[in-house]
Enzyme design. Structure first.
Site: not given
Ligand SMILES: [Fe+2]
Ligand SMILES: [Fe+2]
Ligand SMILES: [Fe+2]
Ligand SMILES: [Fe+2]
Ligand SMILES: [Fe+2]
Ligand SMILES: [Fe+2]
Ligand SMILES: [Fe+2]
Ligand SMILES: [Fe+2]
Lengths: 260, 260, 260, 260
Positions: D8, D39-40, D67-68, D150, D175, D177
């Site tokens: 990520d 996603e981040n 999810n983001h 994820h 996810h 991290h």
């Molecule tokens: Fe993430």
């Molecule tokens: Fe995530």
């Protein structure tokens, strides 16, 4: 037609009060068809074969279930022997049992459906897409659609009610074991209530002995749950349905307590 | 003494219906003291300074809060300027605001307490040990103890009610925005209800526009929430309290809907 | 001084591999003090008295626990008979057992602390305020502070590491059963790793037979868990600590697999 | 063939370190194909159009999400303009974007799939049934299958790895991290690791300024998150894949830190 629907029957106190009172309730209110939620009927955890037979010897037409449906392991093999038992539709395929059943009663085809919510609940399939797929299949094969939506969050239950408004005859919630006071006919005519409550001990915590629950909540340590004793309650609703168009004309809460 | 307690005031529809109806309700029911839950009063998310002033210009004596208490950031600095606002007691110390307040009214010291549950809720301190510690401190300093228990799970709310039975005058739930039908006096005399419901839009999903909620639940994608429009409801309870011993003598649900 | 710390010992495979390998590991790496996490040592669920004795007959100085600490009920009464067993500090008082213990070893006072996180975990007290209160009490009474932070979310574990940076000798995570690769000395000198991993079956799912876990995840129906068989792993860390100032000088991952 | 996969990418520090180091890493390790999780990438929350273009101007072949994915609302409309971006497959249909994409590279058809777990995660469809349905469709249309799973829970990630063992070329987690140390070839040959970690700030809490995270965890009050500053890390894995049979021959962790 009048349909009586009773909330989660909890343990022996719940089964016994139905044995003692159900026939009278049916007579008094002129009930044509009776549905109960049975997910807690055996010690609060699922439904044994013996208890299923015991309940079905009463004037009960259908038993819906919920997240506790498999907590009595014998029901995994036995559920298909009980045409009256309906488990949440949104378990992934293949799964023993069935998520809906169409009953023929007084020349009406009554479809009873059981679904589980997702919020604060086990990860079953989306109830919105599950009901959509089912209705695409069967919407012309029944006259009435009665849905037990077994869920925790009020938001998901109300949203589901609106989603089925004008399509289902009735959407009622179960699982929280506390009856809500928001029964009404939604704008498109579907009868709705967020939770119909519980049939079982009155002075416990959603069925369980209150001292034990308090101890676990205060100490944060596990303790074996025991069914509460003492007074009991029967919670549910009575649906009145038009013989002309099969639409709900009234939804009335049923909430009685009994000394035992 | 009669105390009116209204459930979570939601957005402008909730504030406006209080502006229009509260005085009449108070007159009609001969109310002596009024409490509202204000955690959703500003667009559904917390309470702004402006909206707090607007509500407190009405005949409202106390405002309790909940998990949304800090969602309007300005309230972090402002809450201590509002003696009438009470936030959950079980935020860790130090924390702006206060978890209880004793009001002197008609020669009675009325202690209003706000607490948050833990199940399916943010990780605040244990409400059971928090209330225990508080009561050890203040139990002799007030005549009435009225507790807004802001929580999701029915089990935790009922357990808390029993925990305070005979100690508190009343324990009532908030947060689910749906009124429950289980109001009663518990065995030791405490007035109890699992949830008093919501004051705000009737045809939304716990206050929010139903199409938006349905879209997020079906697509599983986020979307900005908007307050629902149309009819509104006022939900709450009326407590009747003996002037002799300060015990609750009755708890009655209040549930009205209004065209707007 | 060199301290060996081994992650959650899982079932008989975990206990047996320690019986067979621990002495050799201690000799080979010149270990002075050994800590294990024992919350899964008995069939994956808690720790029986018999298994506690079995483990303590090995060269193990301390056993920390976690969310499974009370899953063997006999440990509730027995834990106070085991000076070497430490359960999460943040259980509410009163609670059997203890959340920390100071061991005298080679003229050093070694304080071992066990704490539970809150995110995706049971509702124990806040670990940040719990450790703060403890350190206020005991910070001058020991030379080394070694903390097993038993938690799920990486965010909470890392945040806790920073919170204790410069105060604790070491903060290490347990509970996920998977070793992380982020071991390091934090800026103020505290040795840190998010999770030290598991000691037990290699080819299961965090200890459990993989076919059973897959069946439950696919069907969403419960099934009794059984410990996995086959190869095993020993996971943990070795801390090196300065004899001069008691600060960590190195943190090294230990990750070995064994045929059985 | 060697495939570089980076965890990520978090905020500007993550994007900038890729701008500065990615080409060198690719040269040094002789990488043929590069995948990142994005996603981040925009302030920790989703991916803006601008940042997507910025990343894709680097030698990056595919971007997976999580999810983001929808937290930058403009991506809902824009995602279909980016053939390289893949969002979790198990969003309900219809949904913008796609859950997999087959890239033609060096005469190999490389299928990249993104899936979300369910445990402690949003309620997407079951990843096990989703991947089963997809593989039934496409298993003969690609040579390599690389899956970004994820998810939060180690149990679900490991179970998913086993589920795809012998079917997918590689299953890697994102996810949390935090990179895990359990990379290996599973018994049937699939390369597996529970989490590949994060590309971004080293001294924050999974990317976010540590003082802010600590304040929210201690006070239990919300505060706007800000990306951490200071040293950065690049986390990921390098997969080596046989040109003969398309099977993974090695999985190596990549974990570098940089002063900035
Ligand atoms: Fe993430
Ligand atoms: Fe995530
Ligand atoms: Fe139930
Ligand atoms: Fe249930
Ligand atoms: Fe609310
Ligand atoms: Fe709330
Ligand atoms: Fe464990
Ligand atoms: Fe654990």
């Amino acid at each position: 037609m009048k349909i009586l629907i009773l909330g989660d029957v909890f343990g022996r106190p719940g089964r016994n009060i139905l044995r003692d009172q159900l026939s009278d309730i049916i007579s008094e209110h002129d009930i044509d068809f009776t549905i109960i939620n049975g997910e807690n009927a055996s010690g609060g955890n699922g439904l044994t074969i013996k208890n299923a037979r015991e309940l079905l010897s009463l004037p009960i037409d259908a038993i819906t279930m919920g997240n506790h449906v498999w907590h009595q392991k014998e029901m995994l093999d036995a559920i298909d022997d009980f045409p009256q038992i309906i488990r949440p539709l949104n378990y992934p395929d293949p799964c023993p049992g069935k998520g809906y059943k169409i009953f023929l009663h007084q020349n009406k085809k009554i479809c009873i459906i059981n679904l589980s919510g997702q919020i604060f609940m086990p990860n079953l399939s989306c109830p919105f897409s599950s009901i959509q797929a089912l209705m695409d299949d069967i919407k012309d094969t029944a006259d009435l659609f009665i849905i037990d939506f077994h869920a925790e969050a009020t938001s998901e239950k109300i949203a589901f009610g609106y989603y089925m408004d004008g399509i289902a005859t009735a959407v009622y919630g179960t699982h929280t074991h506390v009856q809500t006071a928001d029964e009404r006919l939604l704008p498109q005519g579907t009868a709705y209530i967020t939770d119909i409550g519980m049939t079982g001990p009155l002075d416990g915590v959603i069925g369980v002995d209150k001292e034990i629950v308090l101890e676990t909540m205060i100490t944060k340590r596990p303790k074996r749950f025991v069914t509460a004793t003492g007074k009991v309650q029967i919670n549910g609703i009575i649906l009145e349905i038009s013989d002309v168009d099969g639409k709900a004309t009234a939804i009335t809460r049923f909430y009685e307590t009994y000394e035992v």
